[in-house]
Design a protein around this motif. Structure first.
Motif, PDB file in Angstrom:
ATOM      1  N   THR A  37       0.828  -1.200   0.000  1.00 23.91           N
ATOM      2  CA  THR A  37       0.000   0.000   0.000  1.00 23.91           C
ATOM      3  C   THR A  37       0.863   1.250   0.000  1.00 23.91           C
ATOM      4  OG1 THR A  37      -1.752  -1.153   1.157  1.00 23.91           O
ATOM      5  CG2 THR A  37      -1.763   1.244   1.294  1.00 23.91           C
ATOM      6  N   GLU A  38       1.795   1.317   0.937  1.00 26.92           N
ATOM      7  CA  GLU A  38       2.631   2.508   1.056  1.00 26.92           C
ATOM      8  C   GLU A  38       3.525   2.685  -0.162  1.00 26.92           C
ATOM      9  OE1 GLU A  38       4.562   1.891   4.797  1.00 26.92           O
ATOM     10  OE2 GLU A  38       2.720   2.230   5.919  1.00 26.92           O
ATOM     11  N   THR A  39       4.089   1.596  -0.652  1.00 17.68           N
ATOM     12  CA  THR A  39       5.007   1.674  -1.781  1.00 17.68           C
ATOM     13  C   THR A  39       4.274   2.004  -3.068  1.00 17.68           C
ATOM     14  OG1 THR A  39       6.468   0.085  -0.723  1.00 17.68           O
ATOM     15  CG2 THR A  39       6.773   0.440  -3.063  1.00 17.68           C
ATOM     16  N   LEU A  40       3.266   1.211  -3.397  1.00 18.88           N
ATOM     17  CA  LEU A  40       2.573   1.403  -4.673  1.00 18.88           C
ATOM     18  C   LEU A  40       1.801   2.706  -4.709  1.00 18.88           C
ATOM     19  CD1 LEU A  40       1.318  -2.209  -5.376  1.00 18.88           C
ATOM     20  CD2 LEU A  40       3.283  -1.036  -6.360  1.00 18.88           C
ATOM     21  N   ALA A  41       1.116   3.044  -3.622  1.00 19.59           N
ATOM     22  CA  ALA A  41       0.351   4.285  -3.597  1.00 19.59           C
ATOM     23  C   ALA A  41       1.271   5.496  -3.722  1.00 19.59           C
ATOM     24  CB  ALA A  41      -0.484   4.370  -2.328  1.00 19.59           C
ATOM     25  N   GLY A  42       2.499   5.366  -3.243  1.00 14.97           N
ATOM     26  CA  GLY A  42       3.442   6.472  -3.336  1.00 14.97           C
ATOM     27  C   GLY A  42       4.118   6.597  -4.692  1.00 14.97           C
ATOM     28  N   VAL A  43       4.128   5.535  -5.474  1.00 13.10           N
ATOM     29  CA  VAL A  43       4.853   5.517  -6.743  1.00 13.10           C
ATOM     30  C   VAL A  43       3.933   5.645  -7.945  1.00 13.10           C
ATOM     31  CG1 VAL A  43       6.294   4.093  -8.242  1.00 13.10           C
ATOM     32  CG2 VAL A  43       6.759   4.164  -5.822  1.00 13.10           C
ATOM     33  N   LEU A  44       2.839   4.916  -7.928  1.00  9.25           N
ATOM     34  CA  LEU A  44       1.972   4.853  -9.097  1.00  9.25           C
ATOM     35  C   LEU A  44       0.950   5.983  -9.097  1.00  9.25           C
ATOM     36  CD1 LEU A  44       1.350   1.012  -9.190  1.00  9.25           C
ATOM     37  CD2 LEU A  44       2.997   2.336 -10.511  1.00  9.25           C
ATOM     38  N   PRO A  45       0.488   6.353 -10.281  1.00 14.20           N
ATOM     39  CA  PRO A  45      -0.542   7.392 -10.358  1.00 14.20           C
ATOM     40  C   PRO A  45      -1.782   6.991  -9.554  1.00 14.20           C
ATOM     41  CG  PRO A  45       0.337   6.890 -12.543  1.00 14.20           C
ATOM     42  CD  PRO A  45       0.915   5.876 -11.599  1.00 14.20           C
ATOM     43  N   ALA A  46      -2.411   7.976  -8.925  1.00 17.02           N
ATOM     44  CA  ALA A  46      -3.539   7.721  -8.029  1.00 17.02           C
ATOM     45  C   ALA A  46      -4.709   7.029  -8.723  1.00 17.02           C
ATOM     46  CB  ALA A  46      -4.011   9.035  -7.406  1.00 17.02           C
ATOM     47  N   ASP A  47      -4.879   7.233 -10.019  1.00 14.09           N
ATOM     48  CA  ASP A  47      -6.005   6.599 -10.700  1.00 14.09           C
ATOM     49  C   ASP A  47      -5.769   5.117 -10.962  1.00 14.09           C
ATOM     50  OD1 ASP A  47      -4.010   7.287 -12.551  1.00 14.09           O
ATOM     51  OD2 ASP A  47      -5.443   7.405 -14.203  1.00 14.09           O
ATOM     52  N   LEU A  48      -4.549   4.631 -10.726  1.00 13.66           N
ATOM     53  CA  LEU A  48      -4.241   3.215 -10.936  1.00 13.66           C
ATOM     54  C   LEU A  48      -4.312   2.391  -9.667  1.00 13.66           C
ATOM     55  CD1 LEU A  48      -1.196   3.370 -13.368  1.00 13.66           C
ATOM     56  CD2 LEU A  48      -3.602   3.039 -13.912  1.00 13.66           C
ATOM     57  N   ARG A  64      -6.740   8.151  12.329  1.00 15.91           N
ATOM     58  CA  ARG A  64      -5.839   7.293  11.558  1.00 15.91           C
ATOM     59  C   ARG A  64      -6.616   6.604  10.436  1.00 15.91           C
ATOM     60  NH1 ARG A  64      -3.994   5.319  17.081  1.00 15.91           N
ATOM     61  NH2 ARG A  64      -5.701   3.875  16.743  1.00 15.91           N
ATOM     62  N   PRO A  65      -5.908   6.260   9.342  1.00 19.72           N
ATOM     63  CA  PRO A  65      -6.600   5.602   8.238  1.00 19.72           C
ATOM     64  C   PRO A  65      -7.002   4.168   8.545  1.00 19.72           C
ATOM     65  CG  PRO A  65      -4.267   5.733   7.759  1.00 19.72           C
ATOM     66  CD  PRO A  65      -4.505   6.520   9.029  1.00 19.72           C
ATOM     67  N   GLY A  66      -6.363   3.534   9.494  1.00 23.29           N
ATOM     68  CA  GLY A  66      -6.656   2.143   9.817  1.00 23.29           C
ATOM     69  C   GLY A  66      -5.676   1.202   9.137  1.00 23.29           C
ATOM     70  N   GLU A  67      -6.065  -0.068   9.096  1.00 26.70           N
ATOM     71  CA  GLU A  67      -5.214  -1.105   8.524  1.00 26.70           C
ATOM     72  C   GLU A  67      -5.633  -1.367   7.085  1.00 26.70           C
ATOM     73  OE1 GLU A  67      -5.355  -5.731   9.356  1.00 26.70           O
ATOM     74  OE2 GLU A  67      -4.505  -4.621  11.051  1.00 26.70           O
ATOM     75  N   ALA A  68      -4.654  -1.396   6.181  1.00 24.20           N
ATOM     76  CA  ALA A  68      -4.970  -1.680   4.779  1.00 24.20           C
ATOM     77  C   ALA A  68      -5.549  -3.082   4.682  1.00 24.20           C
ATOM     78  CB  ALA A  68      -3.709  -1.572   3.934  1.00 24.20           C
ATOM     79  N   ARG A  69      -6.694  -3.214   4.012  1.00 31.35           N
ATOM     80  CA  ARG A  69      -7.305  -4.534   3.873  1.00 31.35           C
ATOM     81  C   ARG A  69      -7.388  -4.978   2.419  1.00 31.35           C
ATOM     82  NH1 ARG A  69     -12.073  -5.953   2.401  1.00 31.35           N
ATOM     83  NH2 ARG A  69     -13.611  -4.448   1.774  1.00 31.35           N
ATOM     84  N   ARG A  70      -7.362  -4.031   1.472  1.00 34.96           N
ATOM     85  CA  ARG A  70      -7.411  -4.388   0.062  1.00 34.96           C
ATOM     86  C   ARG A  70      -6.670  -3.339  -0.755  1.00 34.96           C
ATOM     87  NH1 ARG A  70     -13.074  -5.111  -1.947  1.00 34.96           N
ATOM     88  NH2 ARG A  70     -12.730  -7.227  -1.244  1.00 34.96           N
ATOM     89  N   ILE A  71      -5.859  -3.819  -1.682  1.00 33.27           N
ATOM     90  CA  ILE A  71      -5.215  -2.934  -2.641  1.00 33.27           C
ATOM     91  C   ILE A  71      -5.635  -3.406  -4.025  1.00 33.27           C
ATOM     92  CG2 ILE A  71      -3.075  -4.281  -2.611  1.00 33.27           C
ATOM     93  CD1 ILE A  71      -1.642  -1.546  -3.137  1.00 33.27           C
ATOM     94  N   THR A  72      -6.101  -2.471  -4.830  1.00 32.81           N
ATOM     95  CA  THR A  72      -6.596  -2.783  -6.163  1.00 32.81           C
ATOM     96  C   THR A  72      -5.822  -1.966  -7.180  1.00 32.81           C
ATOM     97  OG1 THR A  72      -8.801  -3.212  -5.297  1.00 32.81           O
ATOM     98  CG2 THR A  72      -8.635  -2.804  -7.656  1.00 32.81           C
ATOM     99  N   LEU A  73      -5.368  -2.619  -8.229  1.00 29.47           N
ATOM    100  CA  LEU A  73      -4.697  -1.949  -9.331  1.00 29.47           C
ATOM    101  C   LEU A  73      -5.583  -2.022 -10.563  1.00 29.47           C
ATOM    102  CD1 LEU A  73      -2.279  -2.788  -7.400  1.00 29.47           C
ATOM    103  CD2 LEU A  73      -0.897  -2.335  -9.390  1.00 29.47           C
ATOM    104  N   ALA A  74      -5.791  -0.867 -11.178  1.00 35.82           N
ATOM    105  CA  ALA A  74      -6.582  -0.791 -12.400  1.00 35.82           C
ATOM    106  C   ALA A  74      -5.628  -0.841 -13.583  1.00 35.82           C
ATOM    107  CB  ALA A  74      -7.384   0.508 -12.423  1.00 35.82           C
TER     108      ALA A  74
END
Length: 141
Positions: A37-48, A64-74
Motif C-alpha cells: 500500500t505505502e510503496t505502490l500508492a506512493g509511486v503509481l498514479p492515483a487513478d491506478l 488514523r486511516p486504519g489497517e490496509a485490507r485491500r489494494i486494487t490496481l486498475a
C-alpha cells in the motif's frame, strides 16, 4: 535498496523480484499489505491504485486511516486486487468494460504478484516519471 541488495536487473527487475518475494513468504499478511500500500500508492498514479482500509473505532477517534485490507490496481485489461484478512492473502482479477464487471476470477497471490510485476514493467516503459519513481523506491537511480 542498496546495490548490495540489487538483483543487477535494474529497477524493473528488482520490482519484479520484490513482487515475487511477497508471493513466496506471506506469513505476515498485514505487513505485506502495508508495504504494498505505502510503496505502490506512493509511486503509481492515483487513478491506478485504490486502497481500502479497515478502521477500528480507535482509528476513527485518532484520525488514523486504519489497517490496509485491500489494494486494487486498475489496468487496461481490468482490475486485480489483493485482500489481507488476518494471516490470509487472497487475490481476485476482474474484467471490466464500460464500468461493468463482466467476470471475476480468484487468483493466487503468486499470480497477483506476477500481474503486479508485469504492470510495473508496462508503466515504467510508458513513463519516465514512473520509471524514476520506481528507481527511487528501490534505491536505484
Amino acid at each position: 535498496m542498496t546495490d548490495e541488495y540489487s538483483s543487477g536487473l535494474g529497477p524493473l527487475g528488482d520490482a519484479a523480484m520484490i513482487a515475487s518475494m511477497v508471493g513466496r513468504d506471506r506469513s505476515d499478511a498485514a505487513s505485506y499489505a502495508r508495504l504494498l500500500t505505502e510503496t505502490l500508492a506512493g509511486v503509481l498514479p492515483a487513478d491506478l491504485v485504490r486502497v481500502e482500509y479497515r478502521r477500528s473505532l480507535a482509528d476513527r477517534m485518532a484520525g488514523r486511516p486504519g489497517e490496509a485490507r485491500r489494494i486494487t490496481l486498475a489496468t487496461d485489461a481490468g482490475e486485480f486486487s489483493l485482500d489481507a484478512d488476518g494471516d490470509r492473502l487472497t487475490g481476485e482479477a476482474r474484467r471490466i468494460v464500460g464500468g461493468v464487471v463482466l467476470s471475476r476470477k480468484p487468483i493466487t497471490v503468486e499470480e497477483w504478484t506476477h500481474r503486479l510485476a508485469a504492470e510495473l514493467r508496462t508503466l515504467a516503459a510508458r513513463s519516465d516519471a514512473t520509471r524514476q519513481a520506481l528507481g527511487r523506491v528501490l534505491g536505484v537511480e
